[in-house]
Every structure is written in structure tokens, then in C-alpha cells.
Design an enzyme around this catalytic site. Structure first.
Site, short mmCIF file in Angstrom:
data_model
loop_
_atom_site.label_atom_id
_atom_site.label_comp_id
_atom_site.label_asym_id
_atom_site.label_seq_id
_atom_site.Cartn_x
_atom_site.Cartn_y
_atom_site.Cartn_z
CG HIS A 31 -7.18 -6.95 -4.59
ND1 HIS A 31 -6.01 -7.40 -5.15
CD2 HIS A 31 -8.09 -6.95 -5.58
CE1 HIS A 31 -6.22 -7.67 -6.43
NE2 HIS A 31 -7.48 -7.40 -6.71
CG ASN A 70 -2.85 1.18 1.07
OD1 ASN A 70 -3.96 1.56 1.42
ND2 ASN A 70 -2.53 0.95 -0.20
N GLY A 88 4.61 2.20 -0.06
CA GLY A 88 4.03 2.16 1.29
C GLY A 88 3.03 3.25 1.63
CD GLU A 123 -5.65 0.75 -2.75
OE1 GLU A 123 -4.64 0.42 -2.10
OE2 GLU A 123 -5.68 0.72 -4.00
CG ASN A 145 -3.91 -8.06 0.45
OD1 ASN A 145 -2.94 -7.28 0.50
ND2 ASN A 145 -4.40 -8.49 -0.71
CG LEU A 151 2.16 -14.22 2.39
CD1 LEU A 151 1.28 -13.53 3.42
CD2 LEU A 151 3.59 -14.34 2.90
CD GLU A 187 -9.53 -19.49 -4.45
OE1 GLU A 187 -10.01 -19.02 -5.48
OE2 GLU A 187 -10.18 -20.15 -3.63
CB SER A 221 -11.78 -5.63 -1.40
OG SER A 221 -12.66 -5.46 -2.48
CG MET A 235 4.59 -6.15 -4.83
SD MET A 235 2.82 -6.12 -5.20
CE MET A 235 2.85 -6.61 -6.91
NE ARG A 236 8.67 -12.88 -3.18
CZ ARG A 236 9.19 -13.12 -4.38
NH1 ARG A 236 9.26 -12.16 -5.28
NH2 ARG A 236 9.61 -14.32 -4.68
#
Ligand code: GRF
Length: 219
Positions: free
Chosen positions: A113, A18, A16, A178, A111, A97, A147, A140, A94-95
Site C-alpha cells: 500500500h 511491483n 504490474g 515499494e 498487500n 476482497l 478490514e 507498507s 483493484m478489487r
């Protein structure tokens, strides 16, 4: 001021850092968003203690406790809706969606990334960037679409790749960037200076730096 701040839920699975950067940024009086809820799918996520120590409401919704992904996501969605949340920030969640969850919160899930999308979607981004020999890598913030890692990009930061980088040293450099852009991107979305229009994110104003980022520098 406080009453009009955008209510944000952060979804986490791990350490955690971020999330912590978002919590820290939101302490500033003029920050346009408040972290109102942190949800972890893992009971052992370090992020939960960090959030609780900051006085933020936390919830554990363990995906292993549900018979199906749909049931797990329904529980997450209900918890988020019960907290009157406007924006959802994924921060090391880490799921993947489902399309129906993304549709339920269309345009409201963000999100971070660890790559300059659309390069290096998915996992092991730093290893792959090093294997390709790219000179610039980065991170990003994007709006989540059905997708994976493909939704409209809000903000990016580029970092140099050094000759002696390992995946770990490169990851650490990217992670520092980030922590810079996620709070800025969330602020821009929360105060409306960045808006989703026809599948792209538009900013009210932009001032381009005078110089490009060139790496390596020579001489
Ligand atoms: C970050 O590298 C983020 O870009 C990726 O997962 C990692 C999460 O790290 N999605 P943390 O839990 O925020 O420290």
C-alpha cells in the site's frame, strides 16, 4: 533448494511494476519464494505480458464476466488452489476482497500500500499526504485482513516529501521504495524469518539503524 521454495500467486489489475520487482527478486538462486502464477481481473493489464515474457503462468479472471462478487472470488480461489499456492501477493489488484475470501486464505494474503499505514488508507494517498503537509511519506507491506488496509504490518519504507513535489513525483519516489520492500517482505514471510503471531508480525532478528530518518535536514 528449488523444490522447497514457497509458491506465490500475484494478483494484479494494471501495469504490474511491483509484480515485476517480485519476479526479478525471485530469479536469485537463494530467494525463498517463486512466482508460480499471476492472475489479473483485467484482460488488458500490462502486467500479463510482463509475466508471460518471464515465463510465468498467467490467468485472466475478468470480474465483469461473473454475476456476483462471490462467483468471481470463487473462480480466483479455485485457480489459486489448483496451482498449489501458499502465499498470495496483491500488487495493484483493484478489487476489494470479501471477508470470506480473506478467511479462506487467512494470514496468507499480502498487500503493498502506498502510504505509511495506518495513515492514508484507501485511494489518493499521495494527494492527501501533500495536502496535509507531512514531511515523511512511504509505503507498507501488510497482511490482508477483512478490514481494508488494516491488517498486520510486515515492513515499511519512509521517503522524504519535497517542497516542490506533485502527486506524480511523490508517487514515483514511493514506488521506488515499494519495489525495494515488497521483495524483502515476501522473502521474510516465505523463509519464516517473519511470522504472524497474535495479530502482529514478528521478526526473528532486527538491528535498528543508529540514526533516525530526519527530514528536512537543516544546515
Ligand atoms: C502501487 O502503488 C501499489 O502500492 C498500489 O497500487 C500500485 C500498483 O502499481 N497498491 P503497480 O501495478 O505495481 O505498478
Amino acid at each position: 533448494m528449488a523444490a522447497s521454495r514457497t509458491r506465490v500467486a500475484v494478483l494484479v489489475s494494471g501495469r504490474g511494476s511491483n509484480m515485476a520487482a517480485l519476479i526479478e527478486a525471485a530469479k536469485a538462486p537463494g530467494y525463498p519464494a517463486e512466482i508460480a502464477l499471476v492472475v489479473s481481473n483485467r484482460p488488458d493489464a500490462g502486467a500479463l505480458k510482463t509475466a508471460a515474457d518471464a515465463g510465468i503462468e498467467t490467468a485472466v479472471i475478468d470480474h465483469k464476466a461473473f454475476g456476483s462478487k462471490a462467483d468471481f472470488e470463487a473462480a480466483v480461489a479455485e485457480r489459486i488452489e489448483a496451482a498449489d499456492i501458499t502465499l498470495i501477493c496483491l500488487a495493484g489488484f483493484m478489487r476489494v476482497l470479501s471477508a470470506s475470501f480473506v478467511e479462506r486464505f487467512a494470514g496468507r494474503i499480502v498487500n503493498i500500500h502506498p502510504s505509511l499505514l495506518p495513515s492514508y488508507k484507501g485511494l489518493d494517498t499521495h494527494e492527501r499526504a501533500l495536502a496535509d503537509g507531512v514531511r515523511l511519506h512511504g509505503c507498507s507491506v501488510h497482511i490482508v485482513s477483512a478490514e481494508l488496509d488494516a491488517g498486520p504490518i510486515v515492513m515499511q519504507a519512509a521517503v522524504p516529501v519535497l517542497s516542490d513535489d506533485t502527486p506524480q513525483t511523490l508517487a514515483a519516489r514511493v514506488l521506488r521504495s515499494e519495489h525495494v520492500i515488497y521483495p524483502r517482505a515476501l522473502a521474510a514471510l516465505a523463509d519464516g524469518s517473519a511470522r504472524l503471531v497474535d495479530g502482529k508480525v514478528l521478526f526473528d532478528t532486527q538491528a535498528a539503524p543508529a540514526e533516525p530518518l530526519i527530514w528536512p535536514t537543516i544546515g
